[in-house]
Write an enzyme that holds these catalytic residues in place. Structure first.
Site, PDB file in Angstrom:
ATOM      1  N   HIS A  97      26.384  41.606  40.491  1.00  0.00           N
ATOM      2  CA  HIS A  97      26.223  40.705  39.346  1.00  0.00           C
ATOM      3  C   HIS A  97      26.958  39.386  39.577  1.00  0.00           C
ATOM      4  CE1 HIS A  97      24.197  43.812  36.967  1.00  0.00           C
ATOM      5  NE2 HIS A  97      24.921  44.606  37.745  1.00  0.00           N
ATOM      6  N   HIS A 101      21.459  36.014  38.601  1.00  0.00           N
ATOM      7  CA  HIS A 101      21.118  37.397  38.921  1.00  0.00           C
ATOM      8  C   HIS A 101      20.455  38.102  37.754  1.00  0.00           C
ATOM      9  CE1 HIS A 101      24.959  37.819  36.803  1.00  0.00           C
ATOM     10  NE2 HIS A 101      24.547  39.041  36.504  1.00  0.00           N
ATOM     11  N   ASP A 103      20.050  41.727  35.466  1.00  0.00           N
ATOM     12  CA  ASP A 103      20.659  42.981  35.052  1.00  0.00           C
ATOM     13  C   ASP A 103      19.548  43.996  34.846  1.00  0.00           C
ATOM     14  OD1 ASP A 103      23.035  41.608  34.933  1.00  0.00           O
ATOM     15  OD2 ASP A 103      23.437  42.024  32.816  1.00  0.00           O
ATOM     16  N   HIS A 107      22.493  49.101  34.473  1.00  0.00           N
ATOM     17  CA  HIS A 107      23.805  48.452  34.432  1.00  0.00           C
ATOM     18  C   HIS A 107      24.638  48.912  33.235  1.00  0.00           C
ATOM     19  CE1 HIS A 107      26.888  45.582  35.110  1.00  0.00           C
ATOM     20  NE2 HIS A 107      26.440  44.602  34.348  1.00  0.00           N
ATOM     21  N   HIS A 231      24.759  43.811  25.866  1.00  0.00           N
ATOM     22  CA  HIS A 231      24.478  44.569  27.086  1.00  0.00           C
ATOM     23  C   HIS A 231      24.083  46.011  26.768  1.00  0.00           C
ATOM     24  CE1 HIS A 231      26.454  41.308  29.401  1.00  0.00           C
ATOM     25  NE2 HIS A 231      25.892  41.853  30.470  1.00  0.00           N
TER      26      HIS A 231
END
Length: 279
Positions: A97, A101, A103, A107, A231
């Site tokens: 990461h 980039h 994800d 992740h 996330h």
């Protein structure tokens, strides 16, 4: 790229871009074929997308590319040299990461898809660019909210089916400034990102395959506390993200196609990627 303590937090919480001419038209299948990519399953009939420009939305990766913690996540060695071996060859050591980039769901989920498992057709999608630069200029902790989504739709119509929603906070222009990481004297980071309510809204009420930010994290920098709500929600729902995207200022709010050319590495949770927009 995760804020400081990101990797520690995961361990604790996981059981866990010449030949193009104006008016040239291609289908999504042709985009994939041109990249040497084959769909993993039978594709739906291709929809034509006409474009005249290709935009590279990728920062050049270099040793010392910013990280929230200040740690070096990319190094280059020369195991052979032209002078000695008449060959140029570099050895890279990197965290997945770093730089511009992607994800993958894995992740931030226990059993999510790794990069190599994501259907290639899901990485060639319409792009919706939402501009929060004015607000972010005065508030480095600004978040892209559901109201921002609705305001964009009031002007541009509904989010395209299966699109990527990209936040343009203006942060990509700050790459060579300490403000890019926004790290203060107390070790807290101040950078814009998606609000957790926005992730939930897009998951439940819109058909969106990915989100992208021009900062180091899908979450605001303040998530360096270890919470990372965006996330966990977004990647945990089986969707992908792109961090440290560049060049959004040159794109229209709607009408571009995004190509996420990520690394096809078995089991990868993400990786430096070439991000391309067709306009």
């Amino acid at each position: 790229m995760c804020p400081p303590n990101c990797l520690h937090s995961i361990c604790e919480n996981a059981s866990r871009r010449g030949l193009l001419k104006a008016g040239f038209g291609i289908g999504l299948a042709a985009v994939s074929a041109g990249l040497g990519l084959q769909p993993a399953r039978a594709a739906a009939p291709a929809q034509e997308h006409r474009f005249s420009k290709v935009h590279d939305l990728t920062h050049t990766l270099f040793e010392g590319f910013p990280t929230f913690s200040g740690e070096k996540w990319f190094t280059v060695e020369k195991p052979v040299t032209w002078e000695k071996d008449k060959v140029n060859l570099h050895r890279w050591t990197l965290m997945e990461h770093t730089g511009t980039h992607m994800d993958a769901p894995l992740h931030f989920s226990e059993n999510g898809m790794s990069v190599d498992m994501i259907d290639i057709a899901d990485l060639v999608v319409p792009l919706a660019v939402i501009d929060i630069r004015e607000r972010a200029a005065s508030d480095p902790d600004a978040a892209l909210t559901p109201d921002d989504i609705k305001a964009w739709e009031a002007v541009n119509g509904p989010l395209p089916e299966g699109c990527c929603v990209a936040m343009n906070s203006g942060w990509h222009a700050l790459l060579d400034s300490p403000k890019f990481t926004g790290r203060d004297a107390e070790g807290k980071n101040h950078t814009p990102g998606f609000h957790a309510e926005t992730a939930e809204f897009l998951i439940k009420e819109r058909s969106v395959k990915g989100i992208a930010v021009d900062t180091l994290s899908l979450d605001r920098g303040l998530a360096s506390s270890g919470d990372f709500p965006v996330h966990y929600q977004w990647l945990g729902s089986g969707r992908w993200g792109v961090e440290a995207i560049a060049g959004l200022d040159d794109l229209p709010a709607k009408g571009a196609m995004l190509v996420v050319a990520g690394p096809k590495v078995r089991g990868a949770t993400g990786g430096p990627s070439r991000i391309i927009a067709l306009v």
